[in-house]
Write a protein that holds these residues in place. Structure first.
Motif, mmCIF file in Angstrom:
data_model
loop_
_atom_site.group_PDB
_atom_site.id
_atom_site.type_symbol
_atom_site.label_atom_id
_atom_site.label_comp_id
_atom_site.label_asym_id
_atom_site.label_seq_id
_atom_site.Cartn_x
_atom_site.Cartn_y
_atom_site.Cartn_z
ATOM 1 N N GLY A 305 0.790 -1.218 0.000
ATOM 2 C CA GLY A 305 0.000 0.000 0.000
ATOM 3 C C GLY A 305 0.821 1.265 0.000
ATOM 4 O O GLY A 305 0.523 2.216 -0.739
ATOM 5 N N GLU A 306 1.884 1.300 0.789
ATOM 6 C CA GLU A 306 2.696 2.512 0.856
ATOM 7 C C GLU A 306 3.401 2.788 -0.475
ATOM 8 O O GLU A 306 3.634 3.946 -0.836
ATOM 9 N N THR A 307 3.713 1.712 -1.215
ATOM 10 C CA THR A 307 4.309 1.892 -2.541
ATOM 11 C C THR A 307 3.321 2.563 -3.489
ATOM 12 O O THR A 307 3.678 3.460 -4.264
ATOM 13 N N ILE A 308 2.071 2.146 -3.414
ATOM 14 C CA ILE A 308 1.026 2.735 -4.247
ATOM 15 C C ILE A 308 0.811 4.206 -3.888
ATOM 16 O O ILE A 308 0.709 5.070 -4.761
ATOM 17 N N VAL A 309 0.761 4.482 -2.591
ATOM 18 C CA VAL A 309 0.558 5.858 -2.121
ATOM 19 C C VAL A 309 1.645 6.778 -2.656
ATOM 20 O O VAL A 309 1.374 7.862 -3.194
ATOM 21 N N HIS A 310 2.904 6.371 -2.521
ATOM 22 C CA HIS A 310 4.011 7.230 -2.955
ATOM 23 C C HIS A 310 4.080 7.343 -4.477
ATOM 24 O O HIS A 310 4.516 8.375 -5.006
ATOM 25 N N ALA A 311 3.638 6.300 -5.171
ATOM 26 C CA ALA A 311 3.617 6.365 -6.633
ATOM 27 C C ALA A 311 2.617 7.414 -7.111
ATOM 28 O O ALA A 311 2.904 8.203 -8.026
ATOM 29 N N PHE A 312 1.445 7.456 -6.493
ATOM 30 C CA PHE A 312 0.455 8.476 -6.841
ATOM 31 C C PHE A 312 0.937 9.865 -6.428
ATOM 32 O O PHE A 312 0.685 10.858 -7.114
ATOM 33 N N GLU A 313 1.636 9.925 -5.307
ATOM 34 C CA GLU A 313 2.135 11.215 -4.823
ATOM 35 C C GLU A 313 3.067 11.865 -5.839
ATOM 36 O O GLU A 313 3.089 13.091 -5.984
ATOM 37 N N LYS A 314 3.839 11.063 -6.555
ATOM 38 C CA LYS A 314 4.739 11.611 -7.572
ATOM 39 C C LYS A 314 3.977 12.296 -8.708
ATOM 40 O O LYS A 314 4.542 13.095 -9.444
#
Length: 381
Positions: A305-314
């Motif tokens: 989940g945290e990988t997905i969150v940071h990917a969208f944040e970019k």
């Protein structure tokens, strides 16, 4: 920027901030003081209390100001425990409550109280029959949230209330932090609900604001003792500017409620329709009356989940991993309680919409999702 983390917190509205600043600059008297400045502050505080009461259709003295949802949850649970422990030490709650409820229950267990944690179905919903079966002569409190903060499940508060009518001495508390101004007042508010907890920063009020509905005639021991403020229910000098701002934010939210709910439902559906087409996506939130309009939880299975969150944040899109209050601790309480495999639960993320979100946001989210999903599948092989 596209902000889709409104269940964690919302941006303070300009008009609300203006109210806060005006009162801070012009009316700084202590509401408990006897002089004119104190009287002006006290009157303004009561006007704000009355405004909130009017918006909710309750009595003015049934509204008690707090610092937010966590304090409210702690107060009702511990206040009930202190006030009613001579009658019993048994409490009933669900297995999918917010950390403020869950951890307060754990603390009471360490002090000799017994807590029954009710199971939920595959949609995260409590069965009212389980509440009835769990009731005992020494039960003093039932605490079930109105809307789950992780996947948006609406709990059967009305049905539980009907059961508790046969047990009038048992306190019934509802955490409605995620339900305010979401078109579901009838869900969390009935004549059998004794306490309802709210948090201002979930609807564009400043952080550190909240209130609890305390049904007339119900008694709680204070959590904070002090100089007798809030009719002796919560000590400490009231934060008058913040309470005025919170009342104004609620008025604005209620005025726009129907329009915003319809808008959130449409945006949520557009995202569900898109992401659910993909092989590795698991959607946990529905979009019917059994789910809140603003919360959508899904997983790209195999990607944390945290990988997905940071990917969208970019891409300047801000979402979260389930609850903001537990996301940094890798807790997946609701999904685990639903029987979701831990590997899948660790891939879960939460979108939580607000009045500022538009269909254009959904379109951009879906576009970015396609790009990220393609990259993720390459990594997953």
């Amino acid at each position: 920027m596209i902000y889709m983390d409104n269940s964690a917190t919302t941006q303070v509205l300009p008009d609300v901030l203006a109210s806060y600043n005006k009162v801070s600059e012009q009316i700084w008297g202590n509401p408990s003081s006897l002089h004119q400045m104190g009287e002006v502050a006290a009157n303004l505080l009561q006007q704000s209390r009355q405004q909130i009461a009017n918006l909710l259709g309750v009595k003015r003295d049934e509204i008690v100001f707090t610092s937010g949802g966590s304090e409210g949850d702690n107060w009702v649970i511990k206040g009930t425990a202190l006030a009613k422990q001579k009658f019993g030490k048994h409490i009933i709650t669900s297995s999918v409550e917010h950390a403020a409820v869950r951890n307060t229950m754990k603390q009471l267990e360490s002090l000799g109280f017994e807590v029954t944690y009710l199971p939920v179905d595959q949609q995260g919903r409590v069965n009212p029959a389980d509440v009835k079966a769990a009731l005992r002569p020494d039960t003093i409190l039932v605490s079930v949230m109105a809307v789950n903060n992780e996947i948006g499940t609406v709990q059967p508060i009305g049905e539980i209330g009907e059961i508790l009518k046969a047990h009038p001495k048992v306190h019934f508390m509802v955490d409605a932090v995620q339900a305010i101004a979401k078109g579901m007042d009838a869900v969390w508010f009935s004549d059998r609900v004794d306490f309802v907890v709210f948090s201002g920063h979930k609807y564009h009020a400043p952080r550190g604001t909240g209130f609890v509905y305390v049904k007339a005639g119900r008694t709680l021991a204070p959590l904070i003792n002090g100089g007798g403020q809030e009719l002796g229910r919560r000590g400490g000098t009231e934060n008058t500017p913040a309470m005025v701002a919170m009342a104004r934010a609620l008025r604005i939210a209620k005025e726009q409620e129907a329009k915003v709910v319809a808008q959130e439902r449409a945006i949520k559906q557009a995202i569900i329709d898109h992401v659910s087409q993909f092989e590795h996506v698991k959607v946990f939130s529905g979009n019917d009356a059994g789910f809140a309009p603003h919360i959508l939880c899904f997983a790209i299975v195999g990607v944390r989940g945290e990988t997905i969150v940071h990917a969208f944040e970019k891409h300047d899109i801000f979402i979260s991993t389930t609850s903001a209050c537990s996301s940094k601790k890798a807790e997946t309480s609701t999904l685990s309680a639903m029987g979701v495999d831990q590997h899948v639960a660790e891939s879960a993320v939460r979108i939580s919409l607000g009045d500022q979100n538009t269909m254009a946001d959904a379109e951009e989210f879906n576009r970015v999702f396609d790009e990220l999903y393609s990259n993720f599948t390459k990594i997953m092989g």
